[in-house]
Design a protein around this motif. Sequence first.
Motif, PDB file in Angstrom:
ATOM      1  N   ARG A   5     -15.016 122.750 -29.873  1.00 31.02           N
ATOM      2  CA  ARG A   5     -15.757 122.203 -31.004  1.00 31.02           C
ATOM      3  C   ARG A   5     -15.925 120.717 -30.804  1.00 31.02           C
ATOM      4  O   ARG A   5     -15.046 120.049 -30.302  1.00 31.02           O
ATOM      5  CB  ARG A   5     -14.972 122.434 -32.299  1.00 31.02           C
ATOM      6  CG  ARG A   5     -15.421 123.667 -33.053  1.00 31.02           C
ATOM      7  CD  ARG A   5     -14.618 123.820 -34.309  1.00 31.02           C
ATOM      8  NE  ARG A   5     -13.456 124.632 -34.106  1.00 31.02           N
ATOM      9  CZ  ARG A   5     -12.277 124.380 -34.659  1.00 31.02           C
ATOM     10  NH1 ARG A   5     -12.095 123.345 -35.403  1.00 31.02           N
ATOM     11  NH2 ARG A   5     -11.270 125.190 -34.426  1.00 31.02           N
ATOM     12  N   LYS A 228     -25.354 113.398 -23.132  1.00 32.11           N
ATOM     13  CA  LYS A 228     -24.749 113.952 -24.332  1.00 32.11           C
ATOM     14  C   LYS A 228     -24.361 115.408 -24.115  1.00 32.11           C
ATOM     15  O   LYS A 228     -23.312 115.865 -24.537  1.00 32.11           O
ATOM     16  CB  LYS A 228     -25.706 113.845 -25.510  1.00 32.11           C
ATOM     17  CG  LYS A 228     -25.080 114.420 -26.762  1.00 32.11           C
ATOM     18  CD  LYS A 228     -25.669 113.872 -28.026  1.00 32.11           C
ATOM     19  CE  LYS A 228     -24.760 114.249 -29.192  1.00 32.11           C
ATOM     20  NZ  LYS A 228     -25.357 113.997 -30.476  1.00 32.11           N
ATOM     21  N   GLN A 229     -25.244 116.125 -23.395  1.00 27.29           N
ATOM     22  CA  GLN A 229     -24.914 117.528 -23.118  1.00 27.29           C
ATOM     23  C   GLN A 229     -23.649 117.643 -22.304  1.00 27.29           C
ATOM     24  O   GLN A 229     -22.884 118.593 -22.441  1.00 27.29           O
ATOM     25  CB  GLN A 229     -26.049 118.172 -22.325  1.00 27.29           C
ATOM     26  CG  GLN A 229     -27.137 118.702 -23.175  1.00 27.29           C
ATOM     27  CD  GLN A 229     -28.206 119.328 -22.324  1.00 27.29           C
ATOM     28  OE1 GLN A 229     -28.086 119.381 -21.102  1.00 27.29           O
ATOM     29  NE2 GLN A 229     -29.241 119.801 -22.955  1.00 27.29           N
ATOM     30  N   VAL A 232     -20.854 117.554 -24.679  1.00 27.42           N
ATOM     31  CA  VAL A 232     -20.866 118.439 -25.832  1.00 27.42           C
ATOM     32  C   VAL A 232     -21.204 119.872 -25.458  1.00 27.42           C
ATOM     33  O   VAL A 232     -20.328 120.705 -25.326  1.00 27.42           O
ATOM     34  CB  VAL A 232     -21.832 117.908 -26.910  1.00 27.42           C
ATOM     35  CG1 VAL A 232     -21.857 118.849 -28.078  1.00 27.42           C
ATOM     36  CG2 VAL A 232     -21.399 116.550 -27.361  1.00 27.42           C
ATOM     37  N   SER A 233     -22.493 120.139 -25.236  1.00 29.78           N
ATOM     38  CA  SER A 233     -22.865 121.558 -25.133  1.00 29.78           C
ATOM     39  C   SER A 233     -22.402 122.193 -23.831  1.00 29.78           C
ATOM     40  O   SER A 233     -21.954 123.340 -23.814  1.00 29.78           O
ATOM     41  CB  SER A 233     -24.358 121.740 -25.316  1.00 29.78           C
ATOM     42  OG  SER A 233     -25.064 120.768 -24.603  1.00 29.78           O
ATOM     43  N   HIS A 236     -18.766 122.927 -24.078  1.00 21.94           N
ATOM     44  CA  HIS A 236     -18.560 124.133 -24.877  1.00 21.94           C
ATOM     45  C   HIS A 236     -18.824 125.377 -24.039  1.00 21.94           C
ATOM     46  O   HIS A 236     -18.102 126.367 -24.108  1.00 21.94           O
ATOM     47  CB  HIS A 236     -19.497 124.145 -26.086  1.00 21.94           C
ATOM     48  CG  HIS A 236     -19.170 123.128 -27.104  1.00 21.94           C
ATOM     49  ND1 HIS A 236     -19.751 123.094 -28.342  1.00 21.94           N
ATOM     50  CD2 HIS A 236     -18.331 122.070 -27.080  1.00 21.94           C
ATOM     51  CE1 HIS A 236     -19.291 122.077 -29.031  1.00 21.94           C
ATOM     52  NE2 HIS A 236     -18.421 121.442 -28.291  1.00 21.94           N
ATOM     53  N   ASN A 237     -19.893 125.300 -23.219  1.00 15.10           N
ATOM     54  CA  ASN A 237     -20.204 126.436 -22.349  1.00 15.10           C
ATOM     55  C   ASN A 237     -19.078 126.731 -21.395  1.00 15.10           C
ATOM     56  O   ASN A 237     -18.775 127.892 -21.117  1.00 15.10           O
ATOM     57  CB  ASN A 237     -21.472 126.141 -21.535  1.00 15.10           C
ATOM     58  CG  ASN A 237     -22.710 126.341 -22.355  1.00 15.10           C
ATOM     59  OD1 ASN A 237     -22.629 126.810 -23.471  1.00 15.10           O
ATOM     60  ND2 ASN A 237     -23.847 125.989 -21.789  1.00 15.10           N
ATOM     61  N   TYR A 240     -16.374 128.508 -23.169  1.00  8.03           N
ATOM     62  CA  TYR A 240     -16.799 129.864 -23.528  1.00  8.03           C
ATOM     63  C   TYR A 240     -16.806 130.767 -22.306  1.00  8.03           C
ATOM     64  O   TYR A 240     -16.309 131.892 -22.337  1.00  8.03           O
ATOM     65  CB  TYR A 240     -18.190 129.788 -24.160  1.00  8.03           C
ATOM     66  CG  TYR A 240     -18.747 131.120 -24.562  1.00  8.03           C
ATOM     67  CD1 TYR A 240     -19.802 131.689 -23.862  1.00  8.03           C
ATOM     68  CD2 TYR A 240     -18.206 131.815 -25.620  1.00  8.03           C
ATOM     69  CE1 TYR A 240     -20.312 132.907 -24.217  1.00  8.03           C
ATOM     70  CE2 TYR A 240     -18.720 133.038 -25.987  1.00  8.03           C
ATOM     71  CZ  TYR A 240     -19.763 133.580 -25.285  1.00  8.03           C
ATOM     72  OH  TYR A 240     -20.267 134.793 -25.634  1.00  8.03           O
TER      73      TYR A 240
END
Lengths: 286, 114
Positions: A5, A228-229, A232-233, A236-237, A240
């Motif tokens: 998160r 930023k990715q 962050v994203s 997260h990937n 996951y």
Amino acid sequence: MKLARGFCDLNISASDEDLKNTVLKALSIGYQTVAINREVIDNSTSEKKKRKKGDFPMVPPPPKLELSEEDLRQHGITREPVILTRITVTYSDPGSAFLSKFREVIKQYDIIAFTPTTEGALKQTVCQTLVDVDIISLNPNEQGARFARKLLRLAVERDIYFELSYGPCILNSGSRQRTITLSHILHQCSRSANIIVTSQARVPSHLRHPYDVMNLGRFFGLTEGAAKQAIVSLSHNVVYCAASRRKGAAKCVAQVTFLDTDTPKSKFDGLGNARKFLKTNTGISD
Amino acid sequence: MVRFKKRYCVVELVAENCVYFGRDGLQKAVVEAVKRLHGDFGVSATTPGFHVKYFNIKTRIAFVSVGRGPHQLVASALPLITQIGGQPASVRIIHLAASMRHGFLFVKDTMRRS
């Protein structure tokens, strides 16, 4: 299954004494997901060919860190932190028996990272023969040969992420130069796909705010959006994908639920809401 | 197909006395000049693909290869070289070629004209 998160810092390799301070500082700066790193070096086939069997380096079990509520309140951490464990294996020879010996211990960690120093090791990492790898962290200090473009592209296809650490960059200019050269090579080969930025902090003072790290991403050849990715994203990937690999990647279970006859048919217009329906009505969580 | 494009700077070394330079000396001097002007980022951006490809002491001509994007960093740092291998010298860029062959053709033409 712990999901990431907020801002993530997936590499905090602090020694046991400083670990709590470093993690608390990271959480208070703004990171919400933190991974504690253990580094293991596989030296078994480096120097001599004949070695005793007892000379393999030990792989310690995952470290556990407990943060009490008082600690969190003292440092002003309001959001609930997610703390993961990670292991980094430095790995040169694909023929060594290191992995098969310690496979069980390695699987206890949440995220597995590899640092291949030779091309054969990189090939084995990408093809995922023995252990499922989540992150490839290329060490700038070891001047290996140039990595083949095809292998890097294959890694991108298989959801393996590359890690660039900004911790060594802060320390001395030599590692700064080598890290930037590495990032340029990655940009050439795979257009900077699947790159995450981590801190590799050994001491609390090596940590930087998430927005500062996004600006530092410019050095690594990332655009502002990509930077930023990267924290962050894509991070997260990584978490996951790692969690899915632990559970069993190619396994799929079908679940049949009998619906109540009372519910009106208009509720099921559009199958896109089926997942939401199942989550709320039957109380099943991931 | 993805191709790593390079630019070849054809440079002439200008020194007052007839001094012996080495290929390593020129390489180190260029890296130092890039570091002075563009810092760590400049050095690491120009490192892949940076070589002193051809070095002729008699005609004082050298070919420096750089990657296509970062070649501007090197080209802007070359005029600021004040010494090579400890001896005072300067570098003059004659030509920027996209391949070694065209660079050689250009050098041959200029040599024939002068």
